[in-house]
Design a protein around this motif. Structure first.
Motif, PDB file in Angstrom:
ATOM      1  N   ALA A  26       0.829  -1.212   0.000  1.00  0.00           N
ATOM      2  CA  ALA A  26       0.000   0.000   0.000  1.00  0.00           C
ATOM      3  C   ALA A  26       0.863   1.261   0.000  1.00  0.00           C
ATOM      4  CB  ALA A  26      -0.934  -0.014   1.206  1.00  0.00           C
ATOM      5  N   VAL A  27       1.919   1.267   0.793  1.00  0.00           N
ATOM      6  CA  VAL A  27       2.791   2.459   0.850  1.00  0.00           C
ATOM      7  C   VAL A  27       3.421   2.702  -0.522  1.00  0.00           C
ATOM      8  CG1 VAL A  27       4.962   3.373   1.809  1.00  0.00           C
ATOM      9  CG2 VAL A  27       3.265   2.319   3.325  1.00  0.00           C
ATOM     10  N   LYS A  28       3.959   1.649  -1.124  1.00  0.00           N
ATOM     11  CA  LYS A  28       4.607   1.807  -2.440  1.00  0.00           C
ATOM     12  C   LYS A  28       3.588   2.257  -3.487  1.00  0.00           C
ATOM     13  CE  LYS A  28       6.762  -2.307  -2.114  1.00  0.00           C
ATOM     14  NZ  LYS A  28       7.614  -3.449  -2.464  1.00  0.00           N
ATOM     15  N   THR A  29       2.415   1.642  -3.486  1.00  0.00           N
ATOM     16  CA  THR A  29       1.387   2.001  -4.468  1.00  0.00           C
ATOM     17  C   THR A  29       0.952   3.446  -4.290  1.00  0.00           C
ATOM     18  OG1 THR A  29       0.614  -0.287  -4.366  1.00  0.00           O
ATOM     19  CG2 THR A  29      -0.851   1.295  -5.421  1.00  0.00           C
ATOM     20  N   ALA A  30       0.757   3.852  -3.046  1.00  0.00           N
ATOM     21  CA  ALA A  30       0.331   5.237  -2.784  1.00  0.00           C
ATOM     22  C   ALA A  30       1.387   6.223  -3.277  1.00  0.00           C
ATOM     23  CB  ALA A  30       0.084   5.418  -1.282  1.00  0.00           C
ATOM     24  N   LEU A  31       2.659   5.917  -3.026  1.00  0.00           N
ATOM     25  CA  LEU A  31       3.724   6.837  -3.448  1.00  0.00           C
ATOM     26  C   LEU A  31       3.779   6.946  -4.973  1.00  0.00           C
ATOM     27  CD1 LEU A  31       6.552   5.890  -0.900  1.00  0.00           C
ATOM     28  CD2 LEU A  31       5.042   7.892  -0.855  1.00  0.00           C
ATOM     29  N   VAL A  32       3.602   5.813  -5.651  1.00  0.00           N
ATOM     30  CA  VAL A  32       3.583   5.835  -7.127  1.00  0.00           C
ATOM     31  C   VAL A  32       2.401   6.661  -7.609  1.00  0.00           C
ATOM     32  CG1 VAL A  32       3.204   4.421  -9.187  1.00  0.00           C
ATOM     33  CG2 VAL A  32       4.814   3.651  -7.435  1.00  0.00           C
ATOM     34  N   GLN A  33       1.234   6.399  -7.041  1.00  0.00           N
ATOM     35  CA  GLN A  33       0.023   7.093  -7.506  1.00  0.00           C
ATOM     36  C   GLN A  33       0.060   8.588  -7.187  1.00  0.00           C
ATOM     37  OE1 GLN A  33      -3.492   4.972  -6.134  1.00  0.00           O
ATOM     38  NE2 GLN A  33      -2.985   3.154  -7.335  1.00  0.00           N
ATOM     39  N   LEU A  34       0.827   8.959  -6.173  1.00  0.00           N
ATOM     40  CA  LEU A  34       0.980  10.385  -5.851  1.00  0.00           C
ATOM     41  C   LEU A  34       2.016  11.065  -6.746  1.00  0.00           C
ATOM     42  CD1 LEU A  34       0.866  10.159  -1.943  1.00  0.00           C
ATOM     43  CD2 LEU A  34      -0.778  11.381  -3.381  1.00  0.00           C
ATOM     44  N   GLY A  35       2.696  10.265  -7.556  1.00  0.00           N
ATOM     45  CA  GLY A  35       3.651  10.837  -8.502  1.00  0.00           C
ATOM     46  C   GLY A  35       5.059  11.021  -7.963  1.00  0.00           C
ATOM     47  N   PHE A  36       5.363  10.397  -6.831  1.00  0.00           N
ATOM     48  CA  PHE A  36       6.715  10.508  -6.270  1.00  0.00           C
ATOM     49  C   PHE A  36       7.645   9.514  -6.940  1.00  0.00           C
ATOM     50  CE2 PHE A  36       4.208  11.787  -2.410  1.00  0.00           C
ATOM     51  CZ  PHE A  36       4.582  13.121  -2.456  1.00  0.00           C
ATOM     52  N   ASP A  37       8.939   9.786  -6.811  1.00  0.00           N
ATOM     53  CA  ASP A  37       9.943   8.770  -7.127  1.00  0.00           C
ATOM     54  C   ASP A  37      10.821   8.627  -5.883  1.00  0.00           C
ATOM     55  OD1 ASP A  37      12.309  10.494  -7.257  1.00  0.00           O
ATOM     56  OD2 ASP A  37      11.336  11.338  -9.021  1.00  0.00           O
ATOM     57  N   PRO A  38      11.689   7.607  -5.840  1.00  0.00           N
ATOM     58  CA  PRO A  38      12.424   7.354  -4.591  1.00  0.00           C
ATOM     59  C   PRO A  38      13.310   8.513  -4.125  1.00  0.00           C
ATOM     60  CG  PRO A  38      12.482   5.417  -5.978  1.00  0.00           C
ATOM     61  CD  PRO A  38      11.862   6.504  -6.812  1.00  0.00           C
ATOM     62  N   SER A  39      13.642   9.432  -5.021  1.00  0.00           N
ATOM     63  CA  SER A  39      14.505  10.548  -4.608  1.00  0.00           C
ATOM     64  C   SER A  39      13.678  11.748  -4.139  1.00  0.00           C
ATOM     65  CB  SER A  39      15.418  10.972  -5.757  1.00  0.00           C
ATOM     66  OG  SER A  39      14.641  11.513  -6.797  1.00  0.00           O
ATOM     67  N   SER A  40      12.358  11.612  -4.103  1.00  0.00           N
ATOM     68  CA  SER A  40      11.551  12.778  -3.723  1.00  0.00           C
ATOM     69  C   SER A  40      10.787  12.565  -2.420  1.00  0.00           C
ATOM     70  CB  SER A  40      10.571  13.124  -4.842  1.00  0.00           C
ATOM     71  OG  SER A  40       9.700  12.043  -5.112  1.00  0.00           O
ATOM     72  N   VAL A  41      11.119  11.511  -1.687  1.00  0.00           N
ATOM     73  CA  VAL A  41      10.402  11.227  -0.445  1.00  0.00           C
ATOM     74  C   VAL A  41      11.348  10.544   0.555  1.00  0.00           C
ATOM     75  CG1 VAL A  41       9.520   9.020  -1.354  1.00  0.00           C
ATOM     76  CG2 VAL A  41       8.292  10.140   0.478  1.00  0.00           C
ATOM     77  N   THR A  42      11.102  10.796   1.840  1.00  0.00           N
ATOM     78  CA  THR A  42      11.914  10.167   2.896  1.00  0.00           C
ATOM     79  C   THR A  42      11.014   9.347   3.806  1.00  0.00           C
ATOM     80  OG1 THR A  42      13.517  11.967   2.916  1.00  0.00           O
ATOM     81  CG2 THR A  42      13.428  10.614   4.883  1.00  0.00           C
ATOM     82  N   ALA A  43      11.488   8.174   4.191  1.00  0.00           N
ATOM     83  CA  ALA A  43      10.752   7.354   5.165  1.00  0.00           C
ATOM     84  C   ALA A  43      11.662   7.082   6.358  1.00  0.00           C
ATOM     85  CB  ALA A  43      10.300   6.047   4.524  1.00  0.00           C
ATOM     86  N   VAL A  44      11.091   7.215   7.544  1.00  0.00           N
ATOM     87  CA  VAL A  44      11.834   6.963   8.784  1.00  0.00           C
ATOM     88  C   VAL A  44      11.187   5.766   9.472  1.00  0.00           C
ATOM     89  CG1 VAL A  44      12.640   7.956  10.952  1.00  0.00           C
ATOM     90  CG2 VAL A  44      12.339   9.421   8.955  1.00  0.00           C
TER      91      VAL A  44
END
Ligand code: SF4
Length: 283
Positions: A26-44
């Motif tokens: 769900a997290v990966k799908t949401a990030l894709v659908q929001l238009g992010f790529d791995p260099s535009s978001v941080t997860a802690v």
């Protein structure tokens, strides 16, 4: 446009059937659908089975000490307040060891999306009772049943000032994706409390249990009604778990209240060179 594969790290080691799998997807799908790529978001990440997702999710990441995911995320957000910051943590991690940080992050309306893998146990250490376990819950750390009342995550977040409070079920991935997307879009502290069966060590809060005890909020539910939200949160006492966005209001977030951060982000500001001179005096 990024794909789920772009966000995929190592193959997860979670037990087959664990609710963490659905949260990971769900997290990966949401990030894709929001238009992010791995260099535009941080997860802690915190410590625990949920925290192991640090290896499974490919983006900027930080694996914090036990209970310290939220303060680390706050620091990252202040350093770069334009970067979306997610926290993936367990109920033991953020309502137990990190409970103090959790409530102060709500007060400050820090712009974080906090996704809690709520499974009522410390799964990674083989099933000791965690803060959301029901009173009387028997585990290897509570052989006569847990004495304390459980933490009420929704009520805690609401009463401490969180501006987005939601609950999802790992057995309903489409709704979980939708809620995560709404939480990331929200400006301010967002809680997504995910009811996540630990199939190996929690034989009470199973998929079947949650199917019986959860229900979705009506479409005409008013999200900005604080008293109604508190009533929904208090249904925990009757073992009822509402699913959806329980509460959402606008309020300035923490970095928005800092005039120093008006404009460019801290990481792009010119460094204060006087600090170098001061350091030189000591080396
Ligand atoms: Fe999931 Fe429980 Fe296995 Fe941890 S121990 S991976 S929470 S099923």
């Amino acid at each position: 446009m990024s794909t789920i594969n772009d966000f995929s790290g190592y193959q997860p080691t979670w037990c087959p059937g664990c609710g963490n799998w659905a949260i990971g997807v769900a997290v990966k799908t949401a990030l894709v659908q929001l238009g992010f790529d791995p260099s535009s978001v941080t997860a802690v990440f915190g410590i625990g089975c949920s925290g192991n997702a640090n290896d499974f999710l490919n983006c900027y990441g930080f694996h914090a000490l036990h209970g310290r995911a939220i303060p680390a995320a706050i620091g990252i957000k202040i350093a770069n307040h334009k970067m979306p910051v997610l926290v993936l943590s367990g109920d033991g991690d953020s309502y137990g060891e990190g409970g103090n940080h959790f409530l102060h992050a709500c007060r400050g309306n820090h712009d974080l999306t906090v996704i809690i893998h709520d499974n009522c146990v410390y799964g990674l250490t083989t099933g000791q009772a965690a803060p959301t376990a029901k009173k009387g819950y028997v585990s290897k750390s509570t052989p006569n049943g847990i004495i304390e009342n459980p933490v009420n995550p929704l009520a805690l977040a609401l009463t401490q000032g969180a501006t987005f409070v939601s609950q999802a079920f790992a057995g309903d991935t489409p709704q979980l994706i939708d809620i995560i997307k709404k939480a990331v879009r929200h400006k301010g502290f967002s809680l997504v409390n995910v009811l996540q069966p630990c199939i190996s060590f929690n034989k009470i809060n199973t998929y079947g249990y949650y199917k019986e005890h959860t229900y979705k909020l009506d479409n005409d539910y008013k999200r900005d009604d604080y008293r109604q939200a508190l009533e929904k949160a208090s249904e925990l006492n009757e073992e009822k778990f509402p699913l959806g966005v329980i509460y959402e209001v606008d309020r300035p977030d923490f970095t928005g209240e800092l005039p120093q951060l008006d404009g460019e982000v801290l990481t792009e500001k010119k460094r204060f060179t006087g600090f170098d001179l001061l350091i030189k005096e000591f080396i």
